[in-house]
Design a protein around this motif. Structure first.
Motif, short mmCIF file in Angstrom:
data_model
loop_
_atom_site.label_atom_id
_atom_site.label_comp_id
_atom_site.label_asym_id
_atom_site.label_seq_id
_atom_site.Cartn_x
_atom_site.Cartn_y
_atom_site.Cartn_z
N LEU A 62 16.04 -49.13 25.12
CA LEU A 62 14.97 -48.18 25.44
C LEU A 62 15.42 -47.09 26.41
CD1 LEU A 62 11.96 -50.64 25.90
CD2 LEU A 62 12.75 -49.50 23.82
N LEU A 63 16.59 -47.25 27.00
CA LEU A 63 17.07 -46.26 27.96
C LEU A 63 17.51 -44.98 27.26
CD1 LEU A 63 19.17 -48.34 30.52
CD2 LEU A 63 16.88 -47.39 30.82
N ARG A 64 17.33 -43.86 27.96
CA ARG A 64 17.76 -42.57 27.46
C ARG A 64 18.55 -41.85 28.55
NH1 ARG A 64 16.41 -45.05 23.78
NH2 ARG A 64 14.92 -44.53 22.11
N PHE A 65 19.69 -41.27 28.16
CA PHE A 65 20.56 -40.54 29.08
C PHE A 65 20.63 -39.09 28.59
CE2 PHE A 65 21.80 -44.95 28.90
CZ PHE A 65 22.01 -45.30 30.22
N GLY A 168 13.72 -23.75 38.23
CA GLY A 168 15.00 -23.48 38.87
C GLY A 168 15.53 -24.53 39.82
N THR A 169 14.74 -25.54 40.15
CA THR A 169 15.22 -26.60 41.04
C THR A 169 16.29 -27.43 40.33
OG1 THR A 169 13.11 -26.71 42.20
CG2 THR A 169 14.51 -28.67 42.31
N ARG A 170 17.33 -27.82 41.06
CA ARG A 170 18.43 -28.52 40.44
C ARG A 170 18.82 -29.78 41.24
NH1 ARG A 170 16.81 -26.06 36.98
NH2 ARG A 170 17.83 -24.56 35.60
N PRO A 171 18.14 -30.90 40.98
CA PRO A 171 18.60 -32.17 41.56
C PRO A 171 19.97 -32.54 40.99
CG PRO A 171 16.39 -32.36 40.61
CD PRO A 171 16.96 -31.06 40.13
N ALA A 172 20.69 -33.40 41.69
CA ALA A 172 21.95 -33.91 41.14
C ALA A 172 21.68 -34.79 39.94
CB ALA A 172 22.70 -34.69 42.22
N VAL A 173 20.65 -35.61 40.03
CA VAL A 173 20.28 -36.50 38.93
C VAL A 173 18.83 -36.94 39.15
CG1 VAL A 173 21.05 -38.63 40.08
CG2 VAL A 173 21.00 -38.53 37.58
N VAL A 174 18.14 -37.21 38.05
CA VAL A 174 16.78 -37.73 38.11
C VAL A 174 16.77 -39.11 37.47
CG1 VAL A 174 14.39 -37.43 37.37
CG2 VAL A 174 15.77 -35.42 38.00
N VAL A 175 16.21 -40.08 38.17
CA VAL A 175 15.96 -41.41 37.61
C VAL A 175 14.44 -41.53 37.51
CG1 VAL A 175 16.23 -43.90 37.91
CG2 VAL A 175 18.03 -42.34 38.69
N ALA A 176 13.90 -41.49 36.30
CA ALA A 176 12.45 -41.44 36.13
C ALA A 176 11.98 -42.58 35.23
CB ALA A 176 12.03 -40.09 35.54
N ALA A 184 2.41 -41.78 31.41
CA ALA A 184 3.72 -42.31 31.76
C ALA A 184 4.77 -41.92 30.72
CB ALA A 184 3.67 -43.82 31.92
N GLU A 185 4.48 -42.22 29.45
CA GLU A 185 5.43 -41.86 28.40
C GLU A 185 5.61 -40.35 28.32
OE1 GLU A 185 5.62 -44.38 24.66
OE2 GLU A 185 3.53 -44.67 25.25
N GLU A 186 4.49 -39.62 28.42
CA GLU A 186 4.56 -38.17 28.33
C GLU A 186 5.39 -37.58 29.48
OE1 GLU A 186 0.49 -39.39 26.68
OE2 GLU A 186 1.91 -40.06 28.21
N SER A 187 5.27 -38.16 30.67
CA SER A 187 6.00 -37.62 31.81
C SER A 187 7.50 -37.83 31.65
CB SER A 187 5.51 -38.27 33.11
OG SER A 187 5.90 -39.63 33.20
N ARG A 188 7.89 -38.97 31.10
CA ARG A 188 9.31 -39.21 30.89
C ARG A 188 9.87 -38.33 29.78
NH1 ARG A 188 8.67 -44.15 29.19
NH2 ARG A 188 6.89 -45.00 30.33
N GLU A 189 9.06 -38.09 28.76
CA GLU A 189 9.48 -37.17 27.70
C GLU A 189 9.64 -35.76 28.26
OE1 GLU A 189 10.66 -35.40 24.32
OE2 GLU A 189 10.51 -37.56 24.68
N PRO A 201 21.10 -33.80 34.76
CA PRO A 201 21.27 -35.18 34.29
C PRO A 201 20.06 -36.04 34.63
CG PRO A 201 23.25 -34.40 35.41
CD PRO A 201 22.17 -33.40 35.69
N ALA A 202 19.66 -36.89 33.69
CA ALA A 202 18.50 -37.74 33.92
C ALA A 202 18.66 -39.07 33.19
CB ALA A 202 17.22 -37.05 33.45
N ILE A 203 18.09 -40.11 33.79
CA ILE A 203 18.03 -41.44 33.19
C ILE A 203 16.56 -41.80 33.07
CG2 ILE A 203 18.67 -43.87 33.38
CD1 ILE A 203 20.98 -42.97 35.21
N THR A 204 16.09 -42.00 31.85
CA THR A 204 14.70 -42.35 31.60
C THR A 204 14.68 -43.49 30.58
OG1 THR A 204 14.49 -40.73 29.82
CG2 THR A 204 13.94 -39.99 32.04
N HIS A 205 13.48 -43.82 30.11
CA HIS A 205 13.35 -44.80 29.03
C HIS A 205 12.12 -44.45 28.22
CE1 HIS A 205 10.53 -46.42 31.99
NE2 HIS A 205 9.95 -47.08 31.00
N VAL A 206 11.97 -45.10 27.09
CA VAL A 206 10.79 -44.89 26.25
C VAL A 206 9.91 -46.14 26.31
CG1 VAL A 206 11.97 -43.28 24.72
CG2 VAL A 206 11.99 -45.72 24.18
N GLY A 207 8.64 -45.96 25.97
CA GLY A 207 7.71 -47.08 25.99
C GLY A 207 6.83 -47.07 27.23
N ARG A 208 5.93 -48.05 27.32
CA ARG A 208 4.96 -48.10 28.41
C ARG A 208 5.47 -48.80 29.66
NH1 ARG A 208 1.14 -49.51 24.07
NH2 ARG A 208 -0.14 -47.68 23.60
#
Length: 254
Positions: A62-65, A168-176, A184-189, A201-208
């Motif tokens: 379920l993880l997405r990179f 324009g904001t640029r974090p080094a990475v987002v873990v969401a 919740a799902e919409e925010s990760r999408e 760069p971001a690490i997220t997942h799909v599902g509830r």
């Protein structure tokens, strides 16, 4: 290896384990996880930690990179970006107190803080959630630039952060990994969309599912990767550059 003067030698499997018994439990647990999750890439380490945190072997799928770093847009990119940020002593900013409490204080010298508590006047004036207001307030202070931003609870915090990145904001990475049935799902999408569009760069997942424990665990694994890189314990083909130079002795012999 010897763990920071604790007096025992073992494979360092969990930054939270500080006694021999705790280390033995952590190692046994991770050995079980590695029977079901590959152990070949930096992204695999995040997948392993997600399974360990959620107690669900299938969660690895379920993880997405997303996003890219200077070496490309492979699944390892967000992990390299996060580990570099740890080595650069970047700030770690979480959405709520529970996530902050779960981020280890060992293996790094990063300042760890929470967004909640900022932006109270903005929340009162507009009626938006406190976490969304907090993210907007911190963004006005440029707090997210080059930071590790970890969201484990509040979808509205992730949505607000996505808007900031788009502007324009640029974090080094987002873990969401916000959890729940509403947004919740919409925010990760949405995080994935701006991650791809803006190269963050971001690490997220799909599902509830998801939540504070997962977000903290994945952030801790970024810290763990940085620690292993600093100690020269990554496999040679996984070593990455920091400030344009690989660390001396980086890369364990195969």
């Amino acid at each position: 290896m010897t763990d920071g003067g604790q007096g025992f030698d073992s494979e360092y499997a969990d930054l939270g384990a500080t006694t021999q018994n705790a280390m033995d439990i952590a190692e046994t647990s991770m050995d079980i996880v590695r029977q079901f999750v590959p152990d070949e890439t930096l992204a695999d380490r995040i997948r392993q930690k997600s399974v360990h945190s959620m107690g669900d072997i299938e969660f690895q799928h379920l993880l997405r990179f997303t996003g890219a770093d200077d070496r490309g847009d492979d699944d390892d990119a967000p992990v390299r970006a996060g580990a570099r940020a740890v080595l650069d002593e970047a700030a770690v900013i979480t959405d709520i107190t529970m996530v902050k409490a779960g981020v280890t204080g060992r293996g790094h010298t990063c300042d760890v803080s929470k967004a909640i508590g900022h932006g109270t006047e903005l929340a009162a004036e507009t009626g938006m959630t406190r976490t969304a207001a907090a993210m907007l307030e911190l963004d006005r202070e440029d707090a997210f630039e080059g930071a590790i931003v970890t969201i484990g609870n509040a979808p509205t915090a992730a949505l607000a952060l996505a808007d900031c990145i788009e502007q324009g904001t640029r974090p080094a990475v987002v873990v969401a990994n916000p959890v729940g049935f509403v947004k919740a799902e919409e925010s990760r999408e949405r995080i994935r969309e701006v991650s791809e569009a803006c190269g963050v760069p971001a690490i997220t997942h799909v599902g509830r599912r998801g939540g504070s424990g997962l977000a903290a665990a994945l952030t801790n694994e970024l810290i763990h990767v940085a620690k292993d890189h600093r100690a020269g314990e990554l496999e040679a083909d996984l070593v990455f550059d920091v400030d344009g130079h690989a660390l001396e002795g980086g890369g364990a012999e195969e």
